[in-house]
Design a protein around this motif. Structure first.
Motif, PDB file in Angstrom:
ATOM      1  N   LYS A  83       0.890  -1.188   0.030  1.00 18.95           N
ATOM      2  CA  LYS A  83       0.145   0.128   0.003  1.00 18.95           C
ATOM      3  C   LYS A  83       0.646   1.443   0.143  1.00 18.95           C
ATOM      4  CE  LYS A  83      -4.239   1.397   0.616  1.00 18.95           C
ATOM      5  NZ  LYS A  83      -3.932   1.784  -0.785  1.00 18.95           N
ATOM      6  N   GLY A  85       2.021   5.040   0.525  1.00 14.68           N
ATOM      7  CA  GLY A  85       1.345   6.419   1.608  1.00 14.68           C
ATOM      8  C   GLY A  85       1.613   5.990   2.940  1.00 14.68           C
ATOM      9  N   ILE A  86       2.384   4.794   3.279  1.00 17.14           N
ATOM     10  CA  ILE A  86       2.518   4.406   4.596  1.00 17.14           C
ATOM     11  C   ILE A  86       4.132   4.936   4.938  1.00 17.14           C
ATOM     12  CG2 ILE A  86       1.196   2.284   4.664  1.00 17.14           C
ATOM     13  CD1 ILE A  86       3.878   0.937   4.305  1.00 17.14           C
ATOM     14  N   GLY A  87       4.710   5.911   4.251  1.00 15.83           N
ATOM     15  CA  GLY A  87       6.123   6.364   4.646  1.00 15.83           C
ATOM     16  C   GLY A  87       7.005   5.647   3.964  1.00 15.83           C
ATOM     17  N   SER A 208       2.034  -0.943   7.561  1.00 14.45           N
ATOM     18  CA  SER A 208       1.530  -0.034   8.606  1.00 14.45           C
ATOM     19  C   SER A 208       0.755  -0.511   9.685  1.00 14.45           C
ATOM     20  CB  SER A 208       0.331   1.190   7.465  1.00 14.45           C
ATOM     21  OG  SER A 208       0.166   2.182   8.771  1.00 14.45           O
ATOM     22  N   GLY A 210      -1.301   1.232  11.258  1.00 16.76           N
ATOM     23  CA  GLY A 210      -2.185   2.240  11.779  1.00 16.76           C
ATOM     24  C   GLY A 210      -1.609   3.714  11.842  1.00 16.76           C
ATOM     25  N   GLU A 211      -0.669   3.711  12.789  1.00 18.14           N
ATOM     26  CA  GLU A 211      -0.266   5.038  13.082  1.00 18.14           C
ATOM     27  C   GLU A 211       1.417   5.126  12.671  1.00 18.14           C
ATOM     28  OE1 GLU A 211      -1.116   7.316  15.864  1.00 18.14           O
ATOM     29  OE2 GLU A 211      -3.207   6.880  15.492  1.00 18.14           O
TER      30      GLU A 211
ATOM     31  N   VAL B 499      -0.085  11.758  -2.221  1.00 20.37           N
ATOM     32  CA  VAL B 499       0.192  10.853  -1.135  1.00 20.37           C
ATOM     33  C   VAL B 499       1.521  10.861  -0.377  1.00 20.37           C
ATOM     34  CG1 VAL B 499       0.585   8.127  -1.024  1.00 20.37           C
ATOM     35  CG2 VAL B 499      -0.918   9.225  -2.827  1.00 20.37           C
ATOM     36  N   TYR B 500       1.317  11.017   0.876  1.00 20.72           N
ATOM     37  CA  TYR B 500       2.605  11.278   1.843  1.00 20.72           C
ATOM     38  C   TYR B 500       3.145   9.854   1.944  1.00 20.72           C
ATOM     39  CZ  TYR B 500       0.790  15.756   3.234  1.00 20.72           C
ATOM     40  OH  TYR B 500       0.419  17.047   2.982  1.00 20.72           O
ATOM     41  N   SER B 501       4.065   9.468   1.012  1.00 18.68           N
ATOM     42  CA  SER B 501       4.505   8.074   1.163  1.00 18.68           C
ATOM     43  C   SER B 501       5.915   8.178   1.878  1.00 18.68           C
ATOM     44  CB  SER B 501       4.814   7.695  -0.233  1.00 18.68           C
ATOM     45  OG  SER B 501       6.024   8.404  -0.709  1.00 18.68           O
TER      46      SER B 501
END
Lengths: 245, 501
Positions: A83, A85-87, A208, A210-211, B499-501
């Motif tokens: 996914k 967008g989880i950093g 992710s 969640g946070e 999107v903040y990826s």
């Protein structure tokens, strides 16, 4: 092939030991030292002994987890992610920013969306060192990645796997190309590839919880694997104020 | 003044067959108005000689291939050779063939070179002539060379076998007396005048130029006319002998014609290599470089196809250029057999010394490598597959960045530094905002979206055709992903924008 080499070296060791039984210390230990410096021989207590360092990730917790204290140099790092967008990009952006500041070129092959210039510039990436490639088709994509990795001109190459899964042979070629060109190679692949073997030097599964961004270390050359690590997102992003809606 | 005349007797044949490989053994003959003009060596062994009629030639050699003479291509090749000769001396004059009707051995094309100024640079006459001969041989152009104190004299002497032999052995330029000896020794049929005049000379029993020079000029003038006297004076050097001077064009243009069309792009590489080598040689001599090689594959009457190879920095290494060309040709599908291959370089720029200097240092080397990589990628993937990004000044998020040409990527000097907005922005921007689903005052995009921060209002451009009024929020999706969403204030609909990826 590796086992054959090992066998040969062991044989040599044995010969030397039998021919010069009286010689103490250094000469005998020399082949052993050679053996121990090989990157594909795993040693449990190798933490302090090995001076090889990687490129710092910019996250202290992650650096401590990795044997080379950073991203492995001249090797493939696989990031398995389902996914966006989880950093996942913020995980490697500090490294990319550092590389571009040193004047190395960074190449993105097939990014899923537009790399947004203001955000990258904010993170310290020198935009004129960034090259984005959109090759058509799997063959061209692998060709472009291999050529760029080999050239020695680029500091890091970030690649997103397309619809087709590259064959094991192709992954190995990319890993070799990264070694030849002394280039960091990040390969974003879907999480379903976790079960398939891969020649990558480091494999991380990103999820992710969640946070936070949850890392699961699947494989590490000459190091322990299986650890989990949670990295917090940028507090500016997840700070909660009361939106009007 | 020291004039060199290079006669190109086989130009009609070479203009048509230069693209062939060296080992090609087919018998070929060039024909014009039912006469054989020129034949290659294989045909010569079958006794096919210039001047034969087509029927006779075909009777001598059954598998003889006939090619129609093409004066346009000959002219092109002559221009190319003039360009080549320009690298030896600045005074060059090409002279095209004059085809007299029904006559096989009319005057062939030739080049005049004034070489007195270039002797020193080439270490004397001998080495210069050797160099010329060697390069002509490499280009597979058969030639005969004559040296004279005027173009007319050089032209006359280039036809004299004894003179050519002497030229091959000589080291220094001859004295004026020697010129006169050579000229008087020459048979008068070699003179560059009309056929009628020569018949007349022989009718008078004047077989050598010396005999002609012994007669008082006024008498010669009475018999042969004013222009003949002029010619004699120019031959002697008593009158200036002007020839039109050649100016090299500002672009490179070279064509190879294939008598038997090629239908495989791999076969193109050999002729392409020859063209690239010719280009490099010329560019190097004139200290120019080209940023683009433009290849034209000519399908004959069925149109043509252009293939461009971009080069980001001065590159005069033929091997590299051929490698880049090869990458491009591999992508090309030939729809029709190729009849001719043309290489064009339109904008030639002078090489500046600072471009080359940084190669000695390590940083320049790295730079060099990245240029090579970019060229290679461009050649295989096409121009549009490579891009960069830059900042632009705009409040609108989708206009705050711009595609940059990858060529400007490496330039160090930036005019002014733009600073990005000091607000959290996503790493990924969607090329087109995606509408979000909306139910009961809740937003859905793979699960329910939860707004964390906002709004950041961006409102403007009402003075342009469309007003942009948006409230931006940071939202978290069901699986922990962070998104950049906005509500359009005019239509009250929600969109996902980043999107903040």
């Amino acid at each position: 092939m590796n086992s054959a080499e090992n066998f040969l070296q062991n044989k040599q060791l044995g010969k030397q030991a039998s021919s010069e039984p009286a010689q103490p210390g250094p000469i005998q230990s020399q082949p052993l030292q050679q053996l121990l410096t090989r990157p594909d021989i795993w040693q449990l207590a190798s933490g302090q002994r090995r001076p090889r360092t990687g490129v710092s990730t910019g996250y202290r917790g992650l650096d401590a987890l990795l044997t080379s204290h950073g991203w492995p140099r001249a090797a493939t790092t696989e990031l398995l992610i389902d996914k966006a967008g989880i950093g996942e990009m913020s995980l490697i952006i500090p490294t990319l920013a550092e590389l571009t500041r040193q004047g190395r070129m960074v190449i993105l092959v097939n990014p899923p969306h537009i790399p947004y210039a203001p955000a990258l510039a904010q993170a310290g990436v020198q935009l004129e060192k960034l090259l984005i490639l959109h090759p058509r088709g799997q063959r061209d994509q692998l060709w472009a990645a291999e050529q760029s990795l080999q050239s020695g001109a680029c500091g890091a190459l970030i690649q997103w796997q397309g619809k087709e899964t590259p064959a094991d042979k192709e992954l190995r070629r990319l890993q070799l190309a990264a070694r030849d060109g002394d280039c960091l190679h990040f390969h974003f692949r879907p999480g379903s590839c976790a079960q398939a073997p891969s020649p990558a030097a480091l494999r991380l599964q990103l999820q992710s919880d969640g946070e936070q961004l949850a890392l699961h270390l699947l494989k590490q050359l000459s190091g322990k694997s299986g650890q989990r690590l949670h990295l917090a997102r940028n507090p500016n992003l997840v700070r909660r104020d009361q939106p009007l809606h | 003044m020291l004039w060199l005349c290079i006669q190109l007797p086989k130009l009609p044949l070479e203009a048509l067959t230069r693209a062939h490989r060296a080992g090609d053994q087919a018998a070929l003959a060039v024909v014009q108005s039912s006469l054989v003009i020129e034949a290659n060596r294989t045909a010569n062994t079958h006794n096919v000689e210039p001047g034969l009629s087509i029927a006779t030639a075909c009777a001598y050699c059954t598998e003889l291939q006939l090619l129609e003479r093409d004066p346009e291509r000959e002219e092109q090749l002559l221009q190319q050779l003039a360009q080549w000769a320009y690298s030896f001396t600045p005074v060059v004059s090409p002279r095209s063939a004059e085809s007299a009707q029904n006559q096989a051995d009319s005057n062939c094309a030739c080049l005049y070179l004034e070489i007195s100024g270039s002797l020193k640079a080439h270490h004397g006459l001998g080495p210069l002539l050797q160099q010329l001969g060697k390069e002509l041989h490499k280009m597979r152009i058969s030639h005969s060379i004559g040296l004279g104190h005027s173009p007319s004299a050089a032209h006359l002497l280039s036809q004299l076998p004894e003179h050519r032999q002497w030229l091959a052995e000589t080291k220094t330029a001859p004295t004026p007396q020697q010129w006169r000896q050579w000229i008087s020794f020459a048979p008068s049929k070699l003179m560059d005048c009309s056929h009628n005049a020569i018949t007349k000379l022989y009718a008078c029993g004047i077989k050598r130029v010396s005999q002609l020079l012994a007669i008082p000029l006024s008498e010669v003038g009475a018999r042969f006319g004013r222009s003949f006297i002029d010619y004699l004076a120019r031959l002697n050097g008593t009158r200036p002998d002007p020839v039109p001077s050649y100016e090299p064009p500002a672009e490179f243009h070279c064509e190879l014609f294939f008598p038997s069309p090629l239908d495989n792009s791999e076969q193109l590489l050999f002729p392409a290599g020859r063209l690239v080598r010719e280009l490099c040689r010329q560019l190097q001599r004139r200290q120019l470089y080209s940023q683009r090689l433009c290849w034209v594959l000519d399908y004959g009457s069925r149109g043509n196809r252009e293939v461009n190879v971009d080069i980001s920095r001065p590159l005069l290494d033929p091997q590299r250029l051929i490698a880049l060309t090869k990458l491009q040709f591999e992508r090309v599908e030939l729809k029709e057999p190729v009849q001719a291959l043309t290489l064009k370089c339109q904008q030639l720029q002078p090489i500046e010394s600072h471009n080359l200097r940084e190669d000695f240092f390590d940083e320049g080397n790295k730079q060099h490598e990245s240029y090579q990589l970019i060229d290679k990628l461009k050649a295989r993937l096409g121009h549009q597959a490579l891009s960069g990004v830059t900042l632009t000044e705009s409040y609108l998020p989708e206009q705050a960045w711009q595609n940059a040409d990858s060529l400007t990527l490496q330039s160090k000097a930036r005019k002014h530094q733009l600073t990005p907005v000091n607000a959290t922005r996503p790493n990924w921007l969607l090329p087109r905002p995606t509408p979000l689903q909306q139910r009961d005052h809740k937003l859905f995009y793979d699960g329910e979206l939860q707004l964390l921060q906002g709004p950041e209002r961006i409102d403007g451009y009402w003075w342009q055709h469309h007003r942009h009024a948006r409230d931006y929020y940071i939202a978290r999706g069901g699986q922990g992903s962070l998104y950049w969403v906005y509500q359009d204030l005019t239509s009250e609909t929600w969109f996902l924008h980043g999107v903040y990826s």
